[in-house]
Scaffold this motif. Structure first.
Motif, PDB file in Angstrom:
ATOM      1  N   HIS A   1      -3.591   0.963  -3.512  1.00  0.00           N
ATOM      2  CA  HIS A   1      -3.621  -0.308  -3.171  1.00  0.00           C
ATOM      3  C   HIS A   1      -4.566  -1.196  -4.159  1.00  0.00           C
ATOM      4  O   HIS A   1      -5.483  -0.528  -4.813  1.00  0.00           O
ATOM      5  CB  HIS A   1      -4.213  -0.411  -1.910  1.00  0.00           C
ATOM      6  CG  HIS A   1      -4.153  -2.008  -1.270  1.00  0.00           C
ATOM      7  ND1 HIS A   1      -5.220  -2.913  -1.489  1.00  0.00           N
ATOM      8  CD2 HIS A   1      -3.424  -2.741  -0.569  1.00  0.00           C
ATOM      9  CE1 HIS A   1      -4.994  -3.909  -0.892  1.00  0.00           C
ATOM     10  NE2 HIS A   1      -3.625  -3.827  -0.317  1.00  0.00           N
TER      11      HIS A   1
ATOM     12  N   LEU B   1       0.801  -1.148  -0.069  1.00  0.00           N
ATOM     13  CA  LEU B   1      -0.070  -0.139   0.131  1.00  0.00           C
ATOM     14  C   LEU B   1       0.688   1.260   0.046  1.00  0.00           C
ATOM     15  O   LEU B   1       1.847   1.230   0.820  1.00  0.00           O
ATOM     16  CB  LEU B   1      -0.881   0.071   0.982  1.00  0.00           C
ATOM     17  CG  LEU B   1      -1.986   1.347   1.189  1.00  0.00           C
ATOM     18  CD1 LEU B   1      -3.301   0.807   1.844  1.00  0.00           C
ATOM     19  CD2 LEU B   1      -1.339   2.333   2.334  1.00  0.00           C
TER      20      LEU B   1
ATOM     21  N   THR C   1      -8.704   8.845  -2.156  1.00  0.00           N
ATOM     22  CA  THR C   1      -7.917   9.678  -1.298  1.00  0.00           C
ATOM     23  C   THR C   1      -8.322   9.613   0.166  1.00  0.00           C
ATOM     24  O   THR C   1      -9.645   9.097   0.581  1.00  0.00           O
ATOM     25  CB  THR C   1      -8.337  11.109  -1.810  1.00  0.00           C
ATOM     26  OG1 THR C   1      -9.774  11.507  -1.640  1.00  0.00           O
ATOM     27  CG2 THR C   1      -7.895  11.312  -3.334  1.00  0.00           C
ATOM     28  N   ILE C   2      -7.764  10.390   0.938  1.00  0.00           N
ATOM     29  CA  ILE C   2      -8.136  10.205   2.350  1.00  0.00           C
ATOM     30  C   ILE C   2      -9.195  11.123   2.783  1.00  0.00           C
ATOM     31  O   ILE C   2      -8.736  12.338   2.561  1.00  0.00           O
ATOM     32  CB  ILE C   2      -6.708  10.349   3.371  1.00  0.00           C
ATOM     33  CG1 ILE C   2      -5.973   9.161   3.078  1.00  0.00           C
ATOM     34  CG2 ILE C   2      -7.080  10.369   4.703  1.00  0.00           C
ATOM     35  CD1 ILE C   2      -4.440   9.408   3.815  1.00  0.00           C
TER      36      ILE C   2
ATOM     37  N   GLU D   1       6.287   9.557  -1.490  1.00  0.00           N
ATOM     38  CA  GLU D   1       5.479   8.254  -1.298  1.00  0.00           C
ATOM     39  C   GLU D   1       5.884   7.667   0.279  1.00  0.00           C
ATOM     40  O   GLU D   1       7.010   7.409   0.732  1.00  0.00           O
ATOM     41  CB  GLU D   1       5.687   7.414  -2.353  1.00  0.00           C
ATOM     42  CG  GLU D   1       5.156   7.673  -3.670  1.00  0.00           C
ATOM     43  CD  GLU D   1       5.377   6.749  -4.814  1.00  0.00           C
ATOM     44  OE1 GLU D   1       6.012   5.736  -4.425  1.00  0.00           O
ATOM     45  OE2 GLU D   1       4.509   6.897  -5.880  1.00  0.00           O
TER      46      GLU D   1
ATOM     47  N   ASP E   1      -4.672  13.146   0.786  1.00  0.00           N
ATOM     48  CA  ASP E   1      -3.529  12.451   0.256  1.00  0.00           C
ATOM     49  C   ASP E   1      -4.125  11.135  -0.711  1.00  0.00           C
ATOM     50  O   ASP E   1      -5.271  10.614  -0.399  1.00  0.00           O
ATOM     51  CB  ASP E   1      -2.303  11.757   1.091  1.00  0.00           C
ATOM     52  CG  ASP E   1      -1.666  12.923   1.835  1.00  0.00           C
ATOM     53  OD1 ASP E   1      -1.741  14.218   1.174  1.00  0.00           O
ATOM     54  OD2 ASP E   1      -0.914  12.601   2.854  1.00  0.00           O
ATOM     55  N   LYS E   2      -3.311  10.831  -1.578  1.00  0.00           N
ATOM     56  CA  LYS E   2      -3.763   9.625  -2.393  1.00  0.00           C
ATOM     57  C   LYS E   2      -3.310   8.191  -2.028  1.00  0.00           C
ATOM     58  O   LYS E   2      -2.111   8.166  -1.580  1.00  0.00           O
ATOM     59  CB  LYS E   2      -3.205   9.697  -3.921  1.00  0.00           C
ATOM     60  CG  LYS E   2      -3.890   8.954  -4.901  1.00  0.00           C
ATOM     61  CD  LYS E   2      -5.281   9.149  -5.557  1.00  0.00           C
ATOM     62  CE  LYS E   2      -5.823   8.412  -6.562  1.00  0.00           C
ATOM     63  NZ  LYS E   2      -7.243   9.064  -6.889  1.00  0.00           N
ATOM     64  N   VAL E   3      -4.108   7.305  -1.912  1.00  0.00           N
ATOM     65  CA  VAL E   3      -3.729   5.887  -1.504  1.00  0.00           C
ATOM     66  C   VAL E   3      -3.974   5.002  -2.860  1.00  0.00           C
ATOM     67  O   VAL E   3      -4.656   4.937  -3.495  1.00  0.00           O
ATOM     68  CB  VAL E   3      -4.770   5.672  -0.304  1.00  0.00           C
ATOM     69  CG1 VAL E   3      -4.211   3.822   0.030  1.00  0.00           C
ATOM     70  CG2 VAL E   3      -4.742   6.482   0.900  1.00  0.00           C
TER      71      VAL E   3
ATOM     72  N   ILE F   1     -10.945   6.089   3.614  1.00  0.00           N
ATOM     73  CA  ILE F   1     -10.339   6.176   2.237  1.00  0.00           C
ATOM     74  C   ILE F   1     -11.752   6.417   1.118  1.00  0.00           C
ATOM     75  O   ILE F   1     -12.798   5.505   1.403  1.00  0.00           O
ATOM     76  CB  ILE F   1      -9.678   4.983   1.614  1.00  0.00           C
ATOM     77  CG1 ILE F   1      -8.500   4.591   2.649  1.00  0.00           C
ATOM     78  CG2 ILE F   1      -9.160   5.419   0.223  1.00  0.00           C
ATOM     79  CD1 ILE F   1      -7.644   5.804   2.919  1.00  0.00           C
TER      80      ILE F   1
ATOM     81  N   ILE G   1       0.929  12.442   6.982  1.00  0.00           N
ATOM     82  CA  ILE G   1      -0.158  12.108   6.103  1.00  0.00           C
ATOM     83  C   ILE G   1      -1.397  12.774   6.327  1.00  0.00           C
ATOM     84  O   ILE G   1      -1.656  13.273   7.674  1.00  0.00           O
ATOM     85  CB  ILE G   1      -0.325  10.632   6.586  1.00  0.00           C
ATOM     86  CG1 ILE G   1       0.676   9.853   6.125  1.00  0.00           C
ATOM     87  CG2 ILE G   1      -1.751  10.375   5.864  1.00  0.00           C
ATOM     88  CD1 ILE G   1       0.705   8.457   6.347  1.00  0.00           C
TER      89      ILE G   1
ATOM     90  N   ILE H   1       1.115   5.483   0.281  1.00  0.00           N
ATOM     91  CA  ILE H   1       0.273   6.763   0.301  1.00  0.00           C
ATOM     92  C   ILE H   1       1.206   7.754  -0.248  1.00  0.00           C
ATOM     93  O   ILE H   1       2.269   8.071   0.105  1.00  0.00           O
ATOM     94  CB  ILE H   1      -0.046   7.146   1.793  1.00  0.00           C
ATOM     95  CG1 ILE H   1      -0.748   5.910   2.268  1.00  0.00           C
ATOM     96  CG2 ILE H   1      -0.757   8.210   1.941  1.00  0.00           C
ATOM     97  CD1 ILE H   1      -1.153   5.896   3.717  1.00  0.00           C
TER      98      ILE H   1
END
Length: 244
Positions: A144, A29, A98-99, A37, A140-142, A93, A136, A31
């Motif tokens: 997975h 994963l 995104t968070i 990153e 922020d983009k995650v 998420i 974080i 972030i």
């Protein structure tokens, strides 16, 4: 201490050890933060049993490990720390990966409900302190596997265009209409940088003549109009003929 008490304590000890040692394989994963990153290794919880249990009973977890909860269908959700001995940071998420919400340092063993404000596609649990350590933030983009290509509340990826495939397929070649109402023996639509979006379609199917006529298409095409002969054996000056 009675024999029965000793047996009961031994059973409880073995149960606790099995809970402690139980760890599923992890998946990567990432972030993307303002500082770059950050990479973690997370277990995936997706079945009802896994979602309910989460990280309960664990007393330790590697620093860069965690768990991602797959929320399907996308919906507002609530988490809690019941029977969870580790202090955790929780990341909620959104469907666009995104968070949308962060809960830092959730209290171990607490039964307080931590409720997302908006529908979420997943929840990530990390060791407490990771959010602060890596800066974080919401937005922020995650990245997975369970989040890839899932960007809408329908929780369904955008259907791919039907394109001829295989080692010898021409990536600029025709596409084949598909879907529940598509005719598997129907025409294909020429595509590529030089294809005319309003141009003709090419009949296909087991009985189609690869050198046969093409059917004019586009906003000005007459669906009941003539077909245009094509192929190496088609007379160049033959007039348009009506379809059979």
């Amino acid at each position: 201490m009675s024999k029965m008490s000793r047996v009961l304590l031994a059973t409880l000890f073995l149960f606790a050890c099995s809970q402690e040692m139980e760890q599923k394989p992890t998946t990567p994963l990432v972030i993307t933060t303002s500082n770059g990153e950050v990479r973690f290794n997370v277990e995936v919880a997706s079945s009802p049993e896994e979602l309910q249990k989460g990280l309960m009973f664990r007393t330790q977890m590697p620093a860069n490990n965690g768990m991602i909860f797959s929320i399907y269908p996308v919906r507002p959700t609530a988490m809690w720390m019941k029977n969870t001995k580790l202090a955790l940071d929780m990341l909620f998420i959104a469907p666009d990966a995104t968070i949308s919400m962060i809960k830092e340092n959730a209290t171990p063993m607490s039964e307080e409900h931590i409720i997302s404000r908006d529908p979420v596609r997943a929840v990530v649990e990390l060791n407490a302190g990771q959010v602060r350590r890596h800066s974080i933030k919401i937005g922020d983009k995650v990245s997975h596997a369970i989040l890839n290509n899932l960007t809408s509340l329908s929780d369904k990826p955008t259907p791919p265009q039907a394109v001829a495939k295989g080692p010898n397929a021409n990536v600029k070649g025709p596409v084949v209409p598909k879907g529940p109402n598509a005719n598997p023996n129907g025409p294909v639509i020429p595509k590529g940088p030089n294809a005319n979006p309003n141009g003709p379609v090419i009949p296909k199917g087991p009985n189609a003549n690869p050198n046969g006529p093409v059917i004019p298409k586009g906003p000005n095409a007459n669906p009941n109009g003539p077909v245009i002969p094509k192929g190496p054996n088609a007379p160049a000056k033959l007039p348009v003929v009506p379809p059979m």
